[in-house]
Scaffold this active site. Structure first.
Site, PDB file in Angstrom:
ATOM      1  N   ASP A 222      14.094  50.298  -8.620  1.00 26.96           N
ATOM      2  CA  ASP A 222      13.303  51.023  -7.984  1.00 26.96           C
ATOM      3  C   ASP A 222      12.179  50.045  -7.732  1.00 26.96           C
ATOM      4  OD1 ASP A 222      12.735  51.064 -10.747  1.00 26.96           O
ATOM      5  OD2 ASP A 222      13.299  53.024 -10.948  1.00 26.96           O
TER       6      ASP A 222
ATOM      7  N   ASN B 131      12.088  63.091 -18.886  1.00 24.13           N
ATOM      8  CA  ASN B 131      12.609  64.278 -18.191  1.00 24.13           C
ATOM      9  C   ASN B 131      13.851  64.135 -17.601  1.00 24.13           C
ATOM     10  OD1 ASN B 131      12.196  62.484 -15.996  1.00 24.13           O
ATOM     11  ND2 ASN B 131      10.790  63.661 -15.010  1.00 24.13           N
TER      12      ASN B 131
ATOM     13  N   HIS C  44      14.938  61.227 -15.764  1.00 17.26           N
ATOM     14  CA  HIS C  44      15.215  60.863 -14.589  1.00 17.26           C
ATOM     15  C   HIS C  44      15.943  59.514 -14.936  1.00 17.26           C
ATOM     16  CE1 HIS C  44      11.011  58.767 -14.874  1.00 17.26           C
ATOM     17  NE2 HIS C  44      11.991  57.714 -15.216  1.00 17.26           N
TER      18      HIS C  44
ATOM     19  N   GLU D  52      13.817  62.233  -9.922  1.00 15.96           N
ATOM     20  CA  GLU D  52      13.120  63.120 -10.754  1.00 15.96           C
ATOM     21  C   GLU D  52      13.866  64.355 -10.648  1.00 15.96           C
ATOM     22  OE1 GLU D  52      11.143  62.169 -12.724  1.00 15.96           O
ATOM     23  OE2 GLU D  52       9.280  61.031 -12.006  1.00 15.96           O
TER      24      GLU D  52
END
Ligand code: GLP
Length: 261
Positions: A67, A137, A139, A144
């Site tokens: 990313d 979280n 990811h 997400e």
């Protein structure tokens, strides 16, 4: 999923380095998926040390980032291209050539077209081994919660949680963290032949538990890895603290490692 649980992040990095070095030595198709964040840094240090000893090189390997932030100048110290360059590129590091480091261009005029271009280049590369970390979280890359588990490379809106987690790289200011990124989709990541997921520290314990022992769900995007047939998760005791079946995973790791399975 093969799960190894070790005392601390240093022990995780030792095992991870052995896996990466072995995978890159053995293969014809020398393409490696690399990730950022703080988790893989001890692994990259091991790779540099092995390179300095003349035991390992990423020369000739094509490396693909998961990313990149949208809008950060490439020379910004937190642009993922800059981070990966500093960790891996050059003879003084791992031997990776600059032209073999591939990252999405977060400065493209049309970031959507750039995401499509990057998707194609990742698929063409047929990643042999993808290194992954995990967000608090759940990811992976920057996929997400709520993002399709079959998504391809796309422009993603960063979760508030992620911007606050990553604020430590931006002078502790969540507002300084970009709002958008280009990330390989979970579906893209799943195309890699082998996945190496690293998780260290107590802040990852809930995500590790959800991803390994919860149901497969967009709510914890990393849970999609349960569906891949070649995943190695290396966690330290703190990150593994909430795993219900930790003892079973440890026994299985011991036995399969001893028998070279
Ligand atoms: C980052 C990256 C992920 C990384 C994760 C965890 O923002 N996009 O690839 O795995 O979040 O980061 P860290 O290792 O710093 O906890």
């Amino acid at each position: 999923m093969k799960i190894g649980i070790f005392a601390d992040p240093e022990a995780v990095a030792d095992v991870a380095a052995t896996l990466v070095i072995t995978a890159m030595a053995r293969t014809e198709n020398r393409s490696l998926g690399v990730s950022t964040g703080s988790t893989p840094l001890p692994l990259y240090a091991r790779l540099r040390e092995a390179h300095a000893r003349g035991e390992f090189t990423l020369e000739g390997v094509r490396a693909y980032s998961l990313d990149e932030y949208v809008g950060l100048p490439v020379e910004h110290p937190q642009s993922y291209r800059r981070v990966l360059f500093n960790e891996l590129v050059g003879e003084g590091r791992t031997g990776l050539r600059e032209e073999d480091l591939h990252t999405p261009n977060g400065h493209a005029e049309d970031v959507f077209a750039e995401a499509a271009r990057y998707e194609e280049s990742v698929i063409d590369a047929r990643i042999k081994l993808q290194i992954l970390g995990i967000g608090t979280n759940g990811h992976i890359g920057f996929n997400e919660p709520g993002t399709s588990l079959s998504a391809r490379t796309h422009v993603e809106v960063l979760a508030k949680q992620t911007r606050s987690d990553n604020a430590r790289f931006f002078g502790d200011d969540p507002d300084a963290v970009p709002e958008l990124c280009i990330t390989q989709g979970a579906g893209t990541i799943m195309e890699a032949k082998k996945l190496l997921l690293l998780a260290t520290g107590a802040t990852k314990a809930t995500a590790v538990r959800a991803v390994v022992e919860g149901g497969i769900s967009m709510h914890w995007p990393g849970s999609v890895l349960q569906w891949h047939d070649s995943v190695v998760l290396l966690a330290d005791e703190e990150a593994a603290a909430e795993l219900e079946n930790a003892d079973l995973y440890k026994e299985r790791w011991e036995l399969t490692t001893r028998r070279n399975m």
